[in-house]
Design a protein around this motif. Structure first.
Motif, PDB file in Angstrom:
ATOM      1  N   PRO A 277       0.855  -1.165  -0.074  1.00 22.89           N
ATOM      2  CA  PRO A 277      -0.044  -0.096   0.213  1.00 22.89           C
ATOM      3  C   PRO A 277       0.944   1.307   0.119  1.00 22.89           C
ATOM      4  N   LYS A 278       0.263   2.471  -0.784  1.00 26.26           N
ATOM      5  CA  LYS A 278       1.232   3.688  -0.712  1.00 26.26           C
ATOM      6  C   LYS A 278       1.320   4.176   0.711  1.00 26.26           C
ATOM      7  N   THR A 279       2.542   4.421   0.927  1.00 29.91           N
ATOM      8  CA  THR A 279       2.846   4.704   2.395  1.00 29.91           C
ATOM      9  C   THR A 279       4.030   5.940   2.383  1.00 29.91           C
ATOM     10  N   GLN A 280       3.795   6.931   3.277  1.00 27.74           N
ATOM     11  CA  GLN A 280       4.583   8.032   3.254  1.00 27.74           C
ATOM     12  C   GLN A 280       5.043   8.351   4.727  1.00 27.74           C
ATOM     13  N   PHE A 281       6.288   8.811   4.971  1.00 30.73           N
ATOM     14  CA  PHE A 281       6.360   9.510   6.151  1.00 30.73           C
ATOM     15  C   PHE A 281       5.651  10.922   6.372  1.00 30.73           C
ATOM     16  N   LEU A 282       4.959  11.230   7.554  1.00 32.92           N
ATOM     17  CA  LEU A 282       4.023  12.183   7.386  1.00 32.92           C
ATOM     18  C   LEU A 282       4.742  13.558   7.165  1.00 32.92           C
ATOM     19  N   HIS A 283       6.115  13.455   7.646  1.00 33.10           N
ATOM     20  CA  HIS A 283       6.736  14.820   7.531  1.00 33.10           C
ATOM     21  C   HIS A 283       7.400  15.196   6.098  1.00 33.10           C
ATOM     22  N   GLU A 284       7.199  14.169   5.157  1.00 40.80           N
ATOM     23  CA  GLU A 284       7.432  14.157   4.052  1.00 40.80           C
ATOM     24  C   GLU A 284       6.298  14.545   2.997  1.00 40.80           C
ATOM     25  N   LEU A 285       5.174  14.563   3.748  1.00 43.36           N
ATOM     26  CA  LEU A 285       3.743  14.683   2.990  1.00 43.36           C
ATOM     27  C   LEU A 285       3.658  16.013   2.179  1.00 43.36           C
ATOM     28  N   LYS A 286       3.851  16.228   0.924  1.00 45.46           N
ATOM     29  CA  LYS A 286       3.763  17.660   0.296  1.00 45.46           C
ATOM     30  C   LYS A 286       2.294  18.025   0.387  1.00 45.46           C
ATOM     31  N   THR A 287       1.319  17.415   0.169  1.00 38.53           N
ATOM     32  CA  THR A 287       0.051  17.576  -0.171  1.00 38.53           C
ATOM     33  C   THR A 287      -0.990  16.460   0.485  1.00 38.53           C
ATOM     34  N   VAL A 288      -1.940  17.070   1.240  1.00 40.15           N
ATOM     35  CA  VAL A 288      -2.795  16.159   2.083  1.00 40.15           C
ATOM     36  C   VAL A 288      -3.493  15.370   0.740  1.00 40.15           C
ATOM     37  N   PRO A 289      -3.730  13.925   0.640  1.00 38.85           N
ATOM     38  CA  PRO A 289      -4.445  13.495  -0.378  1.00 38.85           C
ATOM     39  C   PRO A 289      -6.142  13.677  -0.383  1.00 38.85           C
ATOM     40  N   GLU A 290      -6.579  14.048  -1.512  1.00 35.28           N
ATOM     41  CA  GLU A 290      -8.129  14.385  -1.477  1.00 35.28           C
ATOM     42  C   GLU A 290      -8.579  13.259  -0.983  1.00 35.28           C
ATOM     43  N   ASP A 291      -8.434  12.044  -1.187  1.00 37.18           N
ATOM     44  CA  ASP A 291      -9.189  11.145  -0.971  1.00 37.18           C
ATOM     45  C   ASP A 291      -8.731  10.381   0.516  1.00 37.18           C
ATOM     46  N   VAL A 296      -4.904   5.446   6.451  1.00 34.94           N
ATOM     47  CA  VAL A 296      -4.810   5.439   7.795  1.00 34.94           C
ATOM     48  C   VAL A 296      -3.458   6.091   8.265  1.00 34.94           C
ATOM     49  N   LEU A 297      -3.366   6.583   9.395  1.00 33.95           N
ATOM     50  CA  LEU A 297      -2.300   7.286  10.145  1.00 33.95           C
ATOM     51  C   LEU A 297      -1.814   6.308  11.192  1.00 33.95           C
ATOM     52  N   ILE A 309      -4.843   5.796  13.819  1.00 35.01           N
ATOM     53  CA  ILE A 309      -6.229   6.460  13.299  1.00 35.01           C
ATOM     54  C   ILE A 309      -6.817   6.079  12.158  1.00 35.01           C
ATOM     55  N   ILE A 310      -7.719   5.495  12.131  1.00 31.98           N
ATOM     56  CA  ILE A 310      -8.547   4.738  11.028  1.00 31.98           C
ATOM     57  C   ILE A 310      -9.283   5.713  10.198  1.00 31.98           C
ATOM     58  N   ASP A 311      -9.988   6.681  10.775  1.00 27.49           N
ATOM     59  CA  ASP A 311     -10.721   7.660   9.888  1.00 27.49           C
ATOM     60  C   ASP A 311     -10.093   8.916  10.038  1.00 27.49           C
ATOM     61  N   VAL A 312      -9.367   9.221   9.167  1.00 28.27           N
ATOM     62  CA  VAL A 312      -8.102  10.297   9.292  1.00 28.27           C
ATOM     63  C   VAL A 312      -9.031  11.580   8.619  1.00 28.27           C
ATOM     64  N   GLU A 330      -2.090   3.824   2.709  1.00 23.00           N
ATOM     65  CA  GLU A 330      -3.339   3.712   2.174  1.00 23.00           C
ATOM     66  C   GLU A 330      -4.047   2.530   2.739  1.00 23.00           C
ATOM     67  N   LYS A 331      -5.240   2.726   2.836  1.00 20.89           N
ATOM     68  CA  LYS A 331      -6.234   1.576   3.601  1.00 20.89           C
ATOM     69  C   LYS A 331      -6.226   0.579   2.717  1.00 20.89           C
ATOM     70  N   VAL A 332      -6.233  -0.734   3.588  1.00 23.63           N
ATOM     71  CA  VAL A 332      -6.041  -1.879   2.905  1.00 23.63           C
ATOM     72  C   VAL A 332      -7.668  -2.487   3.485  1.00 23.63           C
ATOM     73  N   SER A 333      -8.433  -3.035   2.417  1.00 23.26           N
ATOM     74  CA  SER A 333      -9.801  -3.861   2.531  1.00 23.26           C
ATOM     75  C   SER A 333      -9.529  -5.039   2.654  1.00 23.26           C
ATOM     76  N   TYR A 334      -9.721  -5.777   3.809  1.00 27.77           N
ATOM     77  CA  TYR A 334      -9.634  -7.299   3.687  1.00 27.77           C
ATOM     78  C   TYR A 334     -11.130  -7.679   3.111  1.00 27.77           C
ATOM     79  N   GLU A 335     -10.789  -8.696   2.207  1.00 32.36           N
ATOM     80  CA  GLU A 335     -12.001  -9.540   1.709  1.00 32.36           C
ATOM     81  C   GLU A 335     -12.257 -10.518   2.483  1.00 32.36           C
ATOM     82  N   PRO A 336     -13.662 -10.673   2.949  1.00 34.53           N
ATOM     83  CA  PRO A 336     -13.986 -11.861   3.742  1.00 34.53           C
ATOM     84  C   PRO A 336     -13.929 -13.135   2.970  1.00 34.53           C
TER      85      PRO A 336
END
Length: 397
Positions: A277-291, A296-297, A309-312, A330-336
Protein backbone atom coordinates in the motif's frame (compact mmCIF):
# COMPACT_ATOMS: atom_id res chain seq x y z
CA UNK A 1 -8.86 -19.88 -0.34
CA UNK A 2 -9.12 -23.53 -1.39
CA UNK A 3 -12.86 -24.16 -1.92
CA UNK A 4 -12.87 -27.97 -2.07
CA UNK A 5 -10.99 -28.53 1.20
CA UNK A 6 -13.01 -25.75 2.82
CA UNK A 7 -16.32 -27.39 1.88
CA UNK A 8 -15.22 -30.76 3.28
CA UNK A 9 -13.88 -29.17 6.46
CA UNK A 10 -17.06 -27.20 7.15
CA UNK A 11 -19.30 -30.22 6.48
CA UNK A 12 -17.36 -32.28 9.02
CA UNK A 13 -16.97 -29.54 11.64
CA UNK A 14 -18.79 -29.88 14.95
CA UNK A 15 -18.59 -27.90 18.18
CA UNK A 16 -17.70 -31.16 19.93
CA UNK A 17 -14.64 -31.58 17.69
CA UNK A 18 -13.62 -27.98 18.36
CA UNK A 19 -13.89 -28.56 22.12
CA UNK A 20 -11.80 -31.73 21.75
CA UNK A 21 -9.26 -29.76 19.70
CA UNK A 22 -8.90 -27.10 22.43
CA UNK A 23 -8.47 -29.77 25.10
CA UNK A 24 -5.78 -31.47 23.02
CA UNK A 25 -4.09 -28.14 22.31
CA UNK A 26 -3.86 -27.28 26.01
CA UNK A 27 -2.95 -30.78 27.19
CA UNK A 28 0.44 -30.86 28.87
CA UNK A 29 0.98 -27.09 28.71
CA UNK A 30 2.25 -25.17 31.73
CA UNK A 31 -0.80 -22.85 31.56
CA UNK A 32 -3.86 -22.73 29.28
CA UNK A 33 -3.53 -20.68 26.08
CA UNK A 34 -4.56 -17.10 26.82
CA UNK A 35 -5.61 -15.98 23.34
CA UNK A 36 -8.49 -17.20 21.18
CA UNK A 37 -7.78 -20.02 18.77
CA UNK A 38 -10.00 -20.12 15.69
CA UNK A 39 -12.32 -22.99 14.83
CA UNK A 40 -10.51 -23.55 11.56
CA UNK A 41 -7.19 -23.33 9.79
CA UNK A 42 -6.84 -21.50 6.48
CA UNK A 43 -6.45 -23.50 3.27
CA UNK A 44 -4.45 -21.65 0.60
CA UNK A 45 -4.80 -22.22 -3.11
CA UNK A 46 -1.57 -22.81 -5.03
CA UNK A 47 -2.10 -19.51 -6.84
CA UNK A 48 -2.42 -17.44 -3.67
CA UNK A 49 0.49 -19.26 -2.04
CA UNK A 50 2.67 -18.37 -5.03
CA UNK A 51 1.59 -14.72 -4.83
CA UNK A 52 2.58 -14.69 -1.15
CA UNK A 53 5.97 -16.21 -1.97
CA UNK A 54 6.67 -13.59 -4.63
CA UNK A 55 5.50 -10.69 -2.48
CA UNK A 56 7.59 -11.88 0.46
CA UNK A 57 10.72 -12.29 -1.64
CA UNK A 58 10.41 -8.75 -3.04
CA UNK A 59 10.37 -7.36 0.50
CA UNK A 60 13.26 -9.57 1.62
CA UNK A 61 15.26 -8.36 -1.39
CA UNK A 62 14.92 -4.80 -0.06
CA UNK A 63 16.14 -5.85 3.38
CA UNK A 64 19.11 -7.55 1.71
CA UNK A 65 20.21 -4.35 -0.04
CA UNK A 66 23.59 -3.09 1.24
CA UNK A 67 22.19 0.36 2.11
CA UNK A 68 19.30 -0.97 4.24
CA UNK A 69 20.98 -0.13 7.54
CA UNK A 70 21.73 3.39 6.34
CA UNK A 71 18.10 3.87 5.24
CA UNK A 72 16.76 2.72 8.61
CA UNK A 73 19.26 4.32 10.99
CA UNK A 74 16.70 6.93 12.10
CA UNK A 75 14.22 4.21 13.03
CA UNK A 76 15.90 3.33 16.33
CA UNK A 77 14.89 5.59 19.25
CA UNK A 78 18.05 6.83 20.98
CA UNK A 79 16.87 5.74 24.42
CA UNK A 80 16.29 2.16 23.24
CA UNK A 81 19.38 1.71 21.07
CA UNK A 82 21.25 -1.41 22.17
CA UNK A 83 25.02 -1.93 21.76
CA UNK A 84 26.72 -4.59 19.63
CA UNK A 85 24.23 -4.76 16.77
CA UNK A 86 24.85 -7.57 14.27
CA UNK A 87 24.55 -7.62 10.48
CA UNK A 88 21.04 -8.99 9.95
CA UNK A 89 17.80 -9.91 11.70
CA UNK A 90 17.49 -13.59 12.61
CA UNK A 91 13.69 -13.42 12.28
CA UNK A 92 11.46 -11.61 9.81
CA UNK A 93 7.67 -11.59 9.97
CA UNK A 94 5.59 -10.20 7.10
CA UNK A 95 1.85 -9.67 7.62
CA UNK A 96 -0.37 -9.78 4.53
CA UNK A 97 -4.08 -9.08 4.37
CA UNK A 98 -6.08 -11.20 1.94
CA UNK A 99 -7.68 -8.62 -0.35
CA UNK A 100 -9.31 -8.15 -3.74
CA UNK A 101 -7.73 -6.00 -6.46
CA UNK A 102 -9.56 -3.78 -8.97
CA UNK A 103 -9.85 -6.70 -11.39
CA UNK A 104 -11.50 -8.88 -8.76
CA UNK A 105 -8.45 -11.10 -8.11
CA UNK A 106 -7.65 -12.28 -4.59
CA UNK A 107 -4.24 -10.80 -3.73
CA UNK A 108 -1.98 -10.29 -0.69
CA UNK A 109 -1.41 -6.74 0.61
CA UNK A 110 1.33 -5.97 3.09
CA UNK A 111 -0.05 -4.74 6.40
CA UNK A 112 3.02 -4.69 8.58
CA UNK A 113 6.46 -6.23 8.99
CA UNK A 114 8.80 -6.86 11.89
CA UNK A 115 12.37 -7.94 12.48
CA UNK A 116 11.35 -9.80 15.59
CA UNK A 117 10.31 -13.34 16.56
CA UNK A 118 6.72 -14.50 16.48
CA UNK A 119 5.15 -17.81 17.57
CA UNK A 120 7.81 -19.98 15.94
CA UNK A 121 7.32 -22.81 18.44
CA UNK A 122 3.58 -22.63 19.03
CA UNK A 123 2.66 -22.77 15.33
CA UNK A 124 4.15 -26.28 15.06
CA UNK A 125 2.03 -27.43 18.01
CA UNK A 126 -1.06 -25.71 16.59
CA UNK A 127 -0.70 -27.23 13.12
CA UNK A 128 -0.22 -30.72 14.54
CA UNK A 129 -3.39 -30.44 16.62
CA UNK A 130 -5.51 -29.15 13.74
CA UNK A 131 -4.25 -32.03 11.62
CA UNK A 132 -4.94 -34.66 14.28
CA UNK A 133 -8.41 -33.52 15.38
CA UNK A 134 -9.82 -32.43 12.04
CA UNK A 135 -8.03 -35.00 9.83
CA UNK A 136 -6.26 -32.51 7.56
CA UNK A 137 -5.07 -34.35 4.39
CA UNK A 138 -1.44 -35.48 4.38
CA UNK A 139 -0.66 -33.51 1.21
CA UNK A 140 -1.26 -30.26 3.11
CA UNK A 141 1.59 -28.56 4.98
CA UNK A 142 2.11 -25.49 7.16
CA UNK A 143 5.79 -25.31 6.12
CA UNK A 144 7.56 -23.75 3.13
CA UNK A 145 10.67 -24.63 1.10
CA UNK A 146 10.17 -28.38 1.40
CA UNK A 147 10.51 -28.35 5.19
CA UNK A 148 8.72 -30.82 7.44
CA UNK A 149 8.57 -30.76 11.24
CA UNK A 150 12.04 -32.24 11.78
CA UNK A 151 13.65 -30.03 9.11
CA UNK A 152 11.91 -26.97 10.48
CA UNK A 153 12.98 -27.64 14.08
CA UNK A 154 16.55 -28.23 12.90
CA UNK A 155 16.50 -24.80 11.21
CA UNK A 156 14.97 -23.22 14.32
CA UNK A 157 17.71 -24.75 16.49
CA UNK A 158 20.41 -23.60 14.06
CA UNK A 159 18.99 -20.06 14.22
CA UNK A 160 18.47 -19.78 17.97
CA UNK A 161 21.24 -21.97 19.41
CA UNK A 162 23.95 -21.57 16.78
CA UNK A 163 27.16 -23.09 18.19
CA UNK A 164 25.92 -23.04 21.80
CA UNK A 165 24.32 -25.55 24.14
CA UNK A 166 20.65 -24.98 25.05
CA UNK A 167 21.51 -23.97 28.66
CA UNK A 168 23.79 -21.20 27.30
CA UNK A 169 20.89 -19.56 25.41
CA UNK A 170 17.93 -18.07 27.27
CA UNK A 171 14.56 -16.96 25.97
CA UNK A 172 14.05 -13.61 27.69
CA UNK A 173 11.08 -11.28 28.11
CA UNK A 174 9.68 -8.91 30.72
CA UNK A 175 7.98 -11.06 33.33
CA UNK A 176 8.11 -13.93 30.84
CA UNK A 177 5.74 -16.42 32.56
CA UNK A 178 2.94 -13.82 32.63
CA UNK A 179 3.07 -12.90 28.94
CA UNK A 180 0.10 -13.88 26.77
CA UNK A 181 2.58 -15.55 24.42
CA UNK A 182 4.21 -17.53 27.25
CA UNK A 183 2.73 -20.70 25.73
CA UNK A 184 5.13 -20.21 22.81
CA UNK A 185 8.06 -19.70 25.22
CA UNK A 186 7.52 -23.02 26.97
CA UNK A 187 6.79 -24.96 23.79
CA UNK A 188 10.05 -23.57 22.38
CA UNK A 189 11.80 -24.72 25.55
CA UNK A 190 10.30 -28.18 25.00
CA UNK A 191 11.48 -28.31 21.37
CA UNK A 192 15.00 -26.89 21.68
CA UNK A 193 15.79 -26.68 25.39
CA UNK A 194 16.21 -22.92 25.87
CA UNK A 195 15.28 -21.94 29.44
CA UNK A 196 12.72 -19.15 29.86
CA UNK A 197 13.85 -16.19 31.99
CA UNK A 198 12.51 -12.76 32.84
CA UNK A 199 14.41 -9.49 32.52
CA UNK A 200 14.69 -9.30 36.30
CA UNK A 201 16.32 -12.78 36.39
CA UNK A 202 19.45 -11.54 34.58
CA UNK A 203 22.54 -11.28 36.78
CA UNK A 204 25.45 -9.08 35.67
CA UNK A 205 29.08 -9.68 36.64
CA UNK A 206 31.45 -7.38 34.77
CA UNK A 207 30.17 -7.45 31.20
CA UNK A 208 28.88 -11.02 31.46
CA UNK A 209 25.33 -12.19 32.15
CA UNK A 210 24.14 -15.16 34.19
CA UNK A 211 20.90 -16.75 35.39
CA UNK A 212 20.08 -19.20 38.16
CA UNK A 213 19.08 -22.76 37.30
CA UNK A 214 18.07 -24.13 40.65
CA UNK A 215 21.08 -23.51 42.90
CA UNK A 216 23.50 -23.28 39.98
CA UNK A 217 24.54 -20.03 38.29
CA UNK A 218 24.75 -20.42 34.51
CA UNK A 219 26.53 -18.15 32.02
CA UNK A 220 24.41 -16.68 29.19
CA UNK A 221 26.11 -16.69 25.78
CA UNK A 222 23.01 -15.76 23.74
CA UNK A 223 19.66 -14.12 24.44
CA UNK A 224 16.70 -15.24 22.32
CA UNK A 225 15.05 -11.86 22.73
CA UNK A 226 11.27 -11.58 23.12
CA UNK A 227 11.34 -8.24 24.94
CA UNK A 228 9.69 -5.24 23.27
CA UNK A 229 10.71 -1.93 24.81
CA UNK A 230 7.12 -0.62 24.62
CA UNK A 231 6.38 -2.91 27.56
CA UNK A 232 8.85 -1.21 29.87
CA UNK A 233 8.50 2.36 28.58
CA UNK A 234 6.06 3.23 31.39
CA UNK A 235 8.79 2.80 34.01
CA UNK A 236 11.59 5.38 33.48
CA UNK A 237 13.52 3.86 36.41
CA UNK A 238 13.45 0.31 35.02
CA UNK A 239 17.20 0.03 34.45
CA UNK A 240 17.96 1.06 38.00
CA UNK A 241 16.19 -2.14 39.12
CA UNK A 242 17.34 -4.63 36.49
CA UNK A 243 20.34 -5.13 34.20
CA UNK A 244 20.60 -2.34 31.62
CA UNK A 245 20.58 -4.51 28.51
CA UNK A 246 21.40 -1.53 26.27
CA UNK A 247 25.05 -1.43 27.43
CA UNK A 248 27.92 -3.31 25.74
CA UNK A 249 27.67 -6.83 27.15
CA UNK A 250 29.52 -10.01 26.28
CA UNK A 251 26.41 -11.67 24.93
CA UNK A 252 24.89 -12.34 21.48
CA UNK A 253 21.35 -11.30 20.60
CA UNK A 254 18.98 -13.49 18.61
CA UNK A 255 17.64 -11.23 17.17
CA UNK A 256 19.28 -7.95 18.17
CA UNK A 257 16.68 -5.48 19.59
CA UNK A 258 17.59 -2.75 17.08
CA UNK A 259 16.13 -4.87 14.26
CA UNK A 260 12.67 -4.54 15.82
CA UNK A 261 12.79 -0.91 14.68
CA UNK A 262 14.70 -1.30 11.42
CA UNK A 263 12.28 -3.90 10.01
CA UNK A 264 8.97 -2.33 10.99
CA UNK A 265 6.39 0.21 9.87
CA UNK A 266 9.43 2.45 9.33
CA UNK A 267 10.42 0.27 6.35
CA UNK A 268 7.07 0.67 4.53
CA UNK A 269 7.83 3.98 2.72
CA UNK A 270 10.92 2.39 1.15
CA UNK A 271 8.97 -0.52 -0.35
CA UNK A 272 7.26 -0.61 -3.74
CA UNK A 273 5.20 -3.18 -5.60
CA UNK A 274 1.67 -4.33 -6.26
CA UNK A 275 1.37 -5.84 -2.80
CA UNK A 276 2.55 -2.68 -1.00
CA UNK A 277 0.00 0.00 0.00
CA UNK A 278 1.15 3.56 -0.72
CA UNK A 279 2.99 4.78 2.39
CA UNK A 280 4.69 8.07 3.21
CA UNK A 281 6.42 9.52 6.23
CA UNK A 282 4.05 12.23 7.45
CA UNK A 283 6.78 14.88 7.62
CA UNK A 284 7.56 14.27 3.92
CA UNK A 285 3.93 14.69 2.84
CA UNK A 286 3.78 17.57 0.37
CA UNK A 287 -0.01 17.70 -0.03
CA UNK A 288 -2.78 15.96 1.89
CA UNK A 289 -4.51 13.40 -0.41
CA UNK A 290 -7.97 14.45 -1.55
CA UNK A 291 -9.22 10.93 -0.81
CA UNK A 292 -8.02 11.01 2.79
CA UNK A 293 -10.80 8.59 3.72
CA UNK A 294 -8.76 5.91 1.93
CA UNK A 295 -5.76 6.28 4.28
CA UNK A 296 -4.84 5.41 7.86
CA UNK A 297 -2.46 7.28 10.14
CA UNK A 298 -0.01 5.09 12.08
CA UNK A 299 2.56 5.96 14.76
CA UNK A 300 5.90 4.34 14.00
CA UNK A 301 6.62 3.39 17.59
CA UNK A 302 3.55 1.57 18.84
CA UNK A 303 2.69 -2.07 19.33
CA UNK A 304 -0.38 -4.20 18.49
CA UNK A 305 -2.24 -1.49 16.57
CA UNK A 306 -2.26 1.06 19.41
CA UNK A 307 -2.59 4.70 18.37
CA UNK A 308 -3.68 3.97 14.78
CA UNK A 309 -6.19 6.53 13.43
CA UNK A 310 -8.47 4.74 10.99
CA UNK A 311 -10.82 7.55 9.94
CA UNK A 312 -8.30 10.33 9.27
CA UNK A 313 -9.18 14.03 8.97
CA UNK A 314 -7.08 17.06 8.03
CA UNK A 315 -7.34 18.07 11.67
CA UNK A 316 -5.79 14.80 12.83
CA UNK A 317 -2.76 15.42 10.63
CA UNK A 318 -2.41 19.04 11.79
CA UNK A 319 -2.45 17.97 15.45
CA UNK A 320 0.44 15.49 15.17
CA UNK A 321 3.37 17.07 17.10
CA UNK A 322 6.06 14.73 15.72
CA UNK A 323 5.15 13.98 12.06
CA UNK A 324 8.56 12.38 11.46
CA UNK A 325 7.38 9.54 13.72
CA UNK A 326 4.16 8.83 11.79
CA UNK A 327 3.24 7.33 8.44
CA UNK A 328 0.20 7.92 6.26
CA UNK A 329 -0.69 4.61 4.66
CA UNK A 330 -3.24 3.66 2.04
CA UNK A 331 -6.10 1.70 3.61
CA UNK A 332 -6.16 -1.99 2.94
CA UNK A 333 -9.60 -3.53 2.59
CA UNK A 334 -9.71 -7.16 3.64
CA UNK A 335 -11.93 -9.43 1.58
CA UNK A 336 -13.93 -11.93 3.70
CA UNK A 337 -12.71 -14.92 1.67
CA UNK A 338 -12.88 -17.65 4.29
CA UNK A 339 -16.34 -19.18 4.40
CA UNK A 340 -17.55 -19.89 7.93
CA UNK A 341 -20.92 -21.63 8.37
CA UNK A 342 -22.59 -18.22 8.80
CA UNK A 343 -20.68 -16.02 6.34
CA UNK A 344 -17.33 -14.66 5.27
CA UNK A 345 -14.34 -14.06 7.53
CA UNK A 346 -11.33 -11.82 6.91
CA UNK A 347 -7.87 -13.39 6.83
CA UNK A 348 -4.34 -12.22 7.55
CA UNK A 349 -1.31 -14.39 6.82
CA UNK A 350 2.06 -13.89 8.52
CA UNK A 351 5.07 -15.30 6.68
CA UNK A 352 7.76 -16.31 9.17
CA UNK A 353 11.42 -16.38 8.08
CA UNK A 354 14.47 -17.80 9.84
CA UNK A 355 17.94 -16.42 9.17
CA UNK A 356 20.69 -18.28 11.03
CA UNK A 357 24.21 -16.90 11.15
CA UNK A 358 26.19 -18.00 8.09
CA UNK A 359 23.23 -18.15 5.71
CA UNK A 360 23.29 -15.69 2.81
CA UNK A 361 19.60 -14.84 3.23
CA UNK A 362 16.55 -15.76 5.29
CA UNK A 363 14.50 -18.90 4.67
CA UNK A 364 10.72 -18.72 4.59
CA UNK A 365 9.87 -21.50 7.03
CA UNK A 366 6.37 -21.48 8.53
CA UNK A 367 3.31 -19.26 8.84
CA UNK A 368 0.76 -17.84 11.21
CA UNK A 369 -2.77 -16.73 10.32
CA UNK A 370 -5.43 -14.66 12.03
CA UNK A 371 -9.16 -14.53 11.34
CA UNK A 372 -11.34 -11.50 11.97
CA UNK A 373 -14.89 -10.25 11.63
CA UNK A 374 -14.17 -6.94 13.38
CA UNK A 375 -13.03 -3.59 12.03
CA UNK A 376 -9.41 -4.58 12.54
CA UNK A 377 -7.46 -7.79 13.02
CA UNK A 378 -6.72 -8.40 16.70
CA UNK A 379 -8.25 -9.70 19.91
CA UNK A 380 -9.75 -6.43 21.09
CA UNK A 381 -11.74 -6.04 17.87
CA UNK A 382 -13.16 -9.59 17.81
CA UNK A 383 -14.30 -10.25 21.37
CA UNK A 384 -17.87 -11.26 20.61
CA UNK A 385 -17.35 -13.37 17.46
CA UNK A 386 -16.66 -17.01 16.69
CA UNK A 387 -14.58 -18.39 13.78
CA UNK A 388 -11.99 -15.71 14.62
CA UNK A 389 -8.60 -15.73 16.33
CA UNK A 390 -5.18 -17.30 15.88
CA UNK A 391 -4.71 -20.11 13.39
CA UNK A 392 -2.35 -21.43 10.70
CA UNK A 393 -2.50 -21.82 6.93
CA UNK A 394 -2.18 -25.18 5.21
CA UNK A 395 -1.13 -25.46 1.56
CA UNK A 396 -0.14 -28.16 -0.93
CA UNK A 397 3.33 -29.53 -0.29
Amino acid sequence: MNPSIRTTYNQNFTEEKYAEFLLSLNDGLKNPIEFRIAETPVFLTDDFRDKLLQAGQEIVDKILQPDFKELTERSIPDKWRVANENDHPHFIALDFGVCKDDAGNIVPKLIELQGFPSLYGFQVHLGENYRHTFHIPGNQSIYFNGLDKSGYLALLKKTILGPYQPHEVVLMDVNAPKQKTAVDFYITERYIGTPVVSLEDLIQEGNQLFYMQGEEKKRIKRIYNRLIFDEIEGDPEIFSKVVDIRQPLDVEWITHPNWFYRVSKFTMPFLQGECIPKTQFLHELKTVPEDLQNYVLKPLFSFAGQGVIIDVTDGDIAKIPDPENWILQEKVSYEPVLQAPDGGVKVEIRLLYLWPDGDAQPTLAINLARLSRGKMIGVRYNKDFDWVGGTVAFMHK
